[in-house]
Design an enzyme around this catalytic site. Structure first.
Site, PDB file in Angstrom:
ATOM      1  N   ASN A 144      43.272  10.778  36.432  1.00  0.00           N
ATOM      2  CA  ASN A 144      42.201  10.926  37.416  1.00  0.00           C
ATOM      3  C   ASN A 144      42.117   9.660  38.252  1.00  0.00           C
ATOM      4  O   ASN A 144      41.502   8.670  37.851  1.00  0.00           O
ATOM      5  CB  ASN A 144      40.874  11.203  36.701  1.00  0.00           C
ATOM      6  N   ASN A 149      36.382  13.232  43.630  1.00  0.00           N
ATOM      7  CA  ASN A 149      36.817  14.564  44.071  1.00  0.00           C
ATOM      8  C   ASN A 149      36.945  15.551  42.900  1.00  0.00           C
ATOM      9  O   ASN A 149      37.553  16.608  43.043  1.00  0.00           O
ATOM     10  CB  ASN A 149      38.141  14.489  44.847  1.00  0.00           C
ATOM     11  N   ASP A 150      36.362  15.215  41.756  1.00  0.00           N
ATOM     12  CA  ASP A 150      36.522  16.054  40.567  1.00  0.00           C
ATOM     13  C   ASP A 150      35.983  17.467  40.766  1.00  0.00           C
ATOM     14  O   ASP A 150      36.500  18.430  40.198  1.00  0.00           O
ATOM     15  CB  ASP A 150      35.832  15.402  39.366  1.00  0.00           C
ATOM     16  N   GLY A 169      39.972  16.944  36.142  1.00  0.00           N
ATOM     17  CA  GLY A 169      39.821  15.911  37.159  1.00  0.00           C
ATOM     18  C   GLY A 169      41.072  15.151  37.545  1.00  0.00           C
ATOM     19  O   GLY A 169      41.016  14.279  38.422  1.00  0.00           O
ATOM     20  N   ASP A 171      44.460  14.210  39.483  1.00  0.00           N
ATOM     21  CA  ASP A 171      44.674  14.426  40.912  1.00  0.00           C
ATOM     22  C   ASP A 171      45.930  13.713  41.404  1.00  0.00           C
ATOM     23  O   ASP A 171      46.656  13.067  40.630  1.00  0.00           O
ATOM     24  CB  ASP A 171      43.445  13.977  41.708  1.00  0.00           C
ATOM     25  N   ASP A 336      58.136  29.904  41.021  1.00  0.00           N
ATOM     26  CA  ASP A 336      57.527  30.552  39.872  1.00  0.00           C
ATOM     27  C   ASP A 336      57.952  32.023  39.802  1.00  0.00           C
ATOM     28  O   ASP A 336      58.082  32.695  40.828  1.00  0.00           O
ATOM     29  CB  ASP A 336      56.008  30.443  40.020  1.00  0.00           C
ATOM     30  N   GLU A 365      62.419  30.013  38.256  1.00  0.00           N
ATOM     31  CA  GLU A 365      62.043  30.337  36.885  1.00  0.00           C
ATOM     32  C   GLU A 365      62.574  31.733  36.558  1.00  0.00           C
ATOM     33  O   GLU A 365      62.102  32.726  37.104  1.00  0.00           O
ATOM     34  CB  GLU A 365      60.534  30.303  36.707  1.00  0.00           C
TER      35      GLU A 365
END
Length: 623
Positions: A144, A149-150, A169, A171, A336, A365
């Protein structure tokens, strides 16, 4: 620029490009609100020069369109709030252009559309390859860097570190703050799980249910901070791989909340659950029903399944991927759930990107357990050629090797179990078009932690030795290098724990050498030793492999090229073993000694035998 455009309109229409939409509605509006423009800008000199610009606003489809860029086509959908305006940017210089909306020849709205100057050599950027070591990060759980900005007032899911499925949190700034740690470990590239906005009401921390694919989630940072991460990596000679999701969006995606057309999604009608049976996409005997429910079925009700067979969808995804590569100066993509996409569509998407960037690597993937089935999805595969299909996908993830690693070091040895599982996996290398373009790994963010599967460091060391020396591109999941574990059966939160030291107030800081326990130090130092050794070893990056049948749970293979040979010995036995060197004469010819990189000791190869301790790896540079 706008004044000049008005003068041209009055003088002549031949210097403008005007297309009138037929059958329009009249609402008596005097000002059109253009709420969104995507892509928000483009670049000069792009191979992909015809850009389909999405305009969104209330009843926007009623208007005529005018631009000082050549208009190639205009499309509208069932929803009058959308317009797709294709403009041709070929031979246009960087600068500001205008796309305007008109009602009865009166301009009622406009948007500035910028063509930016392109980076020199952008098209020929060097991507990640088998010379790299990829470090996989789940940003919310790594560090974090900006606590302010959490949470975000416009986004539903708020900070809750007490919930293993909540947002914690981590980032982008947290990643930037610890690039020294990652680089010292020996990693040369970062693959981060998705960072674009995910405004699902809960469990949004993994960000695979994206709700705005042109915007970094504000709880991670800003678009500009993502560019700063890219620049910081490049300054160190490191690379950035973006996790891209073509198969689905989150249910709260802004376009899905005002669906532009029925077939933007796969409809049954409404929801249909995927069977997850990827083999149906290759099976020549499969029923159409089964193929449909695999590819078109949804992963979950919160993951709306996109229809890549719709040209609008496919073009939107293509432009978005290219936009991010150019904007953030990316070095690669990881895609993905690659085989769950429309086969023709995803191949077209992949080819469009590699046409724009000929040396760009895209990793898919492909979660299948058999090498032939995984090979099917790699570019120019001899397997998919049987069906005249080509994905154009350079790199596939080696899930068969992942499966072998997960069993080989703990199973009771037998005819086909134990070290034979590793041997048999590599015996299938002939099935692949490019064995160097396989991502090799022992775990990732969707699997049990390798340190849970194998809690003893002796096993970890053998696995890391394998990943550091086998063909392909090794990937390490964050925290394994400090013995982090996690039990998949307890839920994904357990395999996605917070990195110790990533949060203010953490009791321990494992990012710092002085903050690691003795066990964490042993794990980290071993990992860093091997991956840093690997950095300049062309023999490992691009060399050939010769392997020998395991005996007494000892697996021996050689990596070699014209100038160098490396001998790898993995003794998975609970007892010391004696190797009779005459068996390896074809690989040892001319070599009398070597140095074991792991122990640092000189090794004599002039005798008849070599002793290796129980549960031990040796990595011998031959001399």
């Amino acid at each position: 620029m706008l004044i000049f455009a008005r003068i041209n309109i009055r003088v002549t229409c031949t210097m403008k490009y005007i297309i009138t939409l037929m059958g329009l509605f009249t609402f008596g509006m005097t000002h059109a609100q253009i709420q969104r423009v995507e892509p928000p800008f483009w670049w000069e000199g792009m191979h992909y020069s015809q850009v389909q610009v999405l305009l969104y606003g209330k009843n926007i489809a009623q208007y005529n369109v005018e631009s000082d860029l050549p208009i190639v086509n205009i499309l509208k959908t069932e929803n009058p709030n959308y317009l797709f305006v294709t403009v041709d940017t070929k031979d246009k210089k960087a600068g500001n252009y205008t796309i305007s909306l008109l009602q009865k020849k009166k301009k009622v709205g406009s948007v500035r559309y910028e063509l930016k100057a392109r980076r020199e050599g952008s098209a020929y950027r060097k991507s990640f390859d088998s010379s790299d070591v990829v470090y996989l990060i789940m940003p919310d759980r790594f560090a974090n860097g900006k606590p302010d900005n959490d949470s975000h007032p416009a986004l539903t899911d708020k900070l809750n570190r007490s919930d293993s499925f909540g947002r914690h949190g981590g980032d982008i700034q947290g990643i930037i703050d610890h690039l020294d740690y990652i680089q010292t470990l020996g990693a040369t590239a970062i693959w981060s799980t998705p960072l674009c906005e995910d405004n699902e009401p809960q469990h949004s921390y993994h960000t695979y249910a994206q709700t705005d694919v042109y915007r970094i989630d504000p709880r991670y940072g800003t678009n500009e901070e993502y560019r700063q991460l890219s620049a910081a990596l490049h300054k160190r000679g490191m690379k950035l791989i973006k996790d891209y999701v073509t198969n689905h969006w989150g249910s709260q995606h802004w376009m899905l909340k005002d669906l532009l057309c029925y077939d933007w999604l796969h409809q049954f009608p409404g929801y249909g659950q995927s069977s997850f049976r990827i083999t149906t996409q290759m099976d020549s005997n499969a029923s159409e029903w089964d193929k449909k429910y695999c590819e078109k079925g949804w992963f979950a009700r919160s993951l709306s399944d996109l229809n890549q067979a719709n040209p609008l969808v496919l073009n939107y995804l293509t432009q978005n991927a290219i936009w991010w590569i150019e904007y953030a100066d990316l070095d690669g993509l990881r895609v993905d759930t690659y085989p769950y996409n429309d086969k023709a569509g995803i191949a077209q998407w992949t080819k469009a990107i590699t046409d724009e960037y000929p040396y760009f690597n895209i990793m898919g993937e492909v979660w299948l357990t058999q090498s032939a089935q995984v090979s099917y999805w790699q570019k120019d595969s001899p397997i998919s050629a049987i069906q005249s299909y080509n994905t154009y996908l350079p790199t596939v993830m080696d899930f068969p090797l992942f499966g072998a690693i997960g069993e080989a070091f703990r199973t009771t040895p037998s005819w086909d179990k134990g070290m034979m599982q590793l041997y048999d996996n590599f015996a299938n290398d002939f099935l692949y078009k490019d064995i160097n373009n396989l991502l090799i790994f022992a775990e990732n963010h969707d699997t049990a932690r390798i340190n849970h599967v194998y809690p003893k460091i002796e096993d970890y060391k053998m696995i890391i030795t394998l990943l550091a020396t086998a063909r392909g591109i090794p990937q390490l999941y964050y925290g394994s290098e400090i013995a982090m574990a996690g039990d998949k059966s307890k839920g994904d939160g357990d395999i996605r724990q917070d990195f110790p030291g990533g949060w203010a107030g953490d009791a321990q800081n494992a990012f710092s050498a002085s903050g690691r326990t003795a066990t964490q130090k042993e794990y980290y130092d071993f990992t860093a030793k091997l991956f840093n050794w690997r950095k300049d070893k062309a023999v490992i990056h691009y060399g050939k492999t010769k392997q020998y049948l395991p005996e007494n749970e000892v697996y021996v293979y050689f990596r070699y090229n014209d100038t160098e040979t490396v001998m790898v010995v993995l003794n998975n036995s609970e007892k010391s073993q004696t190797l009779h060197l005459n068996r390896f004469a074809e690989s040892l010819a001319g070599f009398l000694r070597g140095k074991d990189i792991i122990s640092g000791k000189e090794v004599s190869l002039s005798g008849d035998t070599l002793e290796i301790s129980a549960k031990t790896a040796m990595l011998i540079e031959l001399k």
